[in-house]
Design a protein around this motif. Structure first.
Motif, PDB file in Angstrom:
ATOM      1  N   UNK A 204      -6.954  -1.485  -9.708  1.00  0.00           N
ATOM      2  CA  UNK A 204      -6.836  -1.835  -8.298  1.00  0.00           C
ATOM      3  C   UNK A 204      -5.765  -2.847  -7.974  1.00  0.00           C
ATOM      4  N   UNK A 205      -4.676  -2.878  -8.761  1.00  0.00           N
ATOM      5  CA  UNK A 205      -3.621  -3.853  -8.535  1.00  0.00           C
ATOM      6  C   UNK A 205      -2.473  -3.310  -7.691  1.00  0.00           C
ATOM      7  N   UNK A 206      -2.656  -2.120  -7.136  1.00  0.00           N
ATOM      8  CA  UNK A 206      -1.696  -1.534  -6.205  1.00  0.00           C
ATOM      9  C   UNK A 206      -2.436  -1.131  -4.934  1.00  0.00           C
ATOM     10  N   UNK A 207      -1.700  -1.065  -3.823  1.00  0.00           N
ATOM     11  CA  UNK A 207      -2.308  -0.633  -2.568  1.00  0.00           C
ATOM     12  C   UNK A 207      -2.682   0.845  -2.589  1.00  0.00           C
ATOM     13  N   UNK A 208      -1.814   1.763  -3.113  1.00  0.00           N
ATOM     14  CA  UNK A 208      -2.218   3.174  -3.191  1.00  0.00           C
ATOM     15  C   UNK A 208      -3.467   3.343  -4.054  1.00  0.00           C
ATOM     16  N   UNK A 209      -4.474   4.005  -3.495  1.00  0.00           N
ATOM     17  CA  UNK A 209      -5.713   4.243  -4.228  1.00  0.00           C
ATOM     18  C   UNK A 209      -6.666   3.067  -4.254  1.00  0.00           C
ATOM     19  N   UNK A 210      -6.290   1.949  -3.643  1.00  0.00           N
ATOM     20  CA  UNK A 210      -7.109   0.737  -3.739  1.00  0.00           C
ATOM     21  C   UNK A 210      -8.497   0.933  -3.139  1.00  0.00           C
TER      22      UNK A 210
ATOM     23  N   UNK B 250     -10.172   3.719  -2.868  1.00  0.00           N
ATOM     24  CA  UNK B 250     -10.932   4.800  -3.496  1.00  0.00           C
ATOM     25  C   UNK B 250     -11.872   4.219  -4.546  1.00  0.00           C
ATOM     26  N   UNK B 251     -12.855   5.007  -4.929  1.00  0.00           N
ATOM     27  CA  UNK B 251     -13.751   4.574  -5.995  1.00  0.00           C
ATOM     28  C   UNK B 251     -12.952   4.466  -7.292  1.00  0.00           C
ATOM     29  N   UNK B 252     -13.372   3.614  -8.234  1.00  0.00           N
ATOM     30  CA  UNK B 252     -12.606   3.445  -9.475  1.00  0.00           C
ATOM     31  C   UNK B 252     -12.306   4.750 -10.195  1.00  0.00           C
ATOM     32  N   UNK B 253     -13.237   5.710 -10.121  1.00  0.00           N
ATOM     33  CA  UNK B 253     -13.034   6.981 -10.812  1.00  0.00           C
ATOM     34  C   UNK B 253     -11.921   7.813 -10.177  1.00  0.00           C
ATOM     35  N   UNK B 254     -11.643   7.571  -8.895  1.00  0.00           N
ATOM     36  CA  UNK B 254     -10.666   8.397  -8.170  1.00  0.00           C
ATOM     37  C   UNK B 254      -9.375   7.652  -7.842  1.00  0.00           C
ATOM     38  N   UNK B 255      -9.258   6.419  -8.298  1.00  0.00           N
ATOM     39  CA  UNK B 255      -8.095   5.619  -7.909  1.00  0.00           C
ATOM     40  C   UNK B 255      -6.779   6.239  -8.349  1.00  0.00           C
ATOM     41  N   UNK B 256      -6.692   6.660  -9.606  1.00  0.00           N
ATOM     42  CA  UNK B 256      -5.425   7.195 -10.108  1.00  0.00           C
ATOM     43  C   UNK B 256      -5.069   8.486  -9.388  1.00  0.00           C
ATOM     44  N   UNK B 257      -6.032   9.404  -9.259  1.00  0.00           N
ATOM     45  CA  UNK B 257      -5.762  10.678  -8.590  1.00  0.00           C
ATOM     46  C   UNK B 257      -5.351  10.448  -7.143  1.00  0.00           C
TER      47      UNK B 257
END
Length: 239
Positions: free
Chosen positions: A214-220, A222-229
């Protein structure tokens, strides 16, 4: 003869995915799988084939080489500000059968600040590493924690003279623990071919780690499981 004063319409900028046979959704999924999980290029090829996408592992390799730096660069301005306490250390990685040094640093909150693969472990490499980190982030630490390597004091006195250089036994545990995650990821790769590839993959691994944490705004949001996607989908739209 009078020249027409009519202006030609501006054409939209080309997408980074222009000219690729597969849609951007497939490409970014393949890249994220490779960087995130303990997979080889052939593993990614098989996973895509199972989902009806027939692509060669060499193509996956080319996608990773092409789009990893583009995705990281697209997220650069949406990166959360790093902390002011840096933990610095170097670890060994094997590149084409030869050992190289991977300089890495994390801050007190956990994100990887920067990485540098070098053939040398000396003041020149240490200086290059700190110059990269300072230039990219435009943030100067107030404290730098290192091991007892003799090259660091002079480099830090030159580049960040106001920072407290801290050398204490076990004080560098955060970065050493982070090295183990990198080694775990590199194991299934069966070696890296060039210094350039090693730099790209190790930096890409750090980018994925930071996204997941969660160190970037994109995906922040989202749930941890979906942050990268989620983050990769958002970033692909701006390439």
């Amino acid at each position: 003869m009078r020249l027409s004063s009519r202006r030609r319409p501006c054409s939209p900028p080309k997408s980074a995915f222009t000219g690729f046979r597969f849609p951007s959704e497939v490409i970014v999924v393949a890249v994220s799988w490779y960087l995130r999980y303990n997979l080889s290029y052939r593993d990614v090829e098989e996973l895509l084939i199972e989902r009806g996408v027939e692509v060669d592992h060499v193509t996956v390799f080319r996608w990773v080489q092409r789009f990893t730096p583009l995705l990281a660069d697209a997220a650069r301005f949406a990166r959360h500000s790093p902390g002011d306490r840096w933990f610095v250390d170097e670890t060994y990685v094997k590149v084409n059968g030869v050992w190289r040094y991977a300089y890495r640093t994390v801050d007190q909150h956990g994100p990887v600040i920067d990485v540098l693969v070098s053939a040398r472990q000396d003041a020149v490499a240490a200086r290059q590493f700190f110059l990269r980190a300072l230039r990219v982030l435009k943030v100067r630490p107030t404290e730098v924690v290192t091991d007892a390597a003799p090259v660091y004091p002079a480099v830090l006195d030159e580049l960040v003279p106001s920072a407290w250089h801290h050398v204490v036994r076990h004080a560098n545990n955060p970065i050493e623990a982070d090295h183990s995650q990198l080694k775990h990821r590199l194991r299934p790769m069966r070696g890296l071919g060039t210094d350039q590839t090693a730099q790209l993959i190790i930096a890409g691994h750090a980018f994925i780690q930071n996204l997941r944490r969660g160190h970037y705004e994109p995906g922040f949001d989202a749930s941890p499981e979906l942050r990268v996607a989620t983050a990769f989908s958002e970033l692909a739209r701006v390439l």
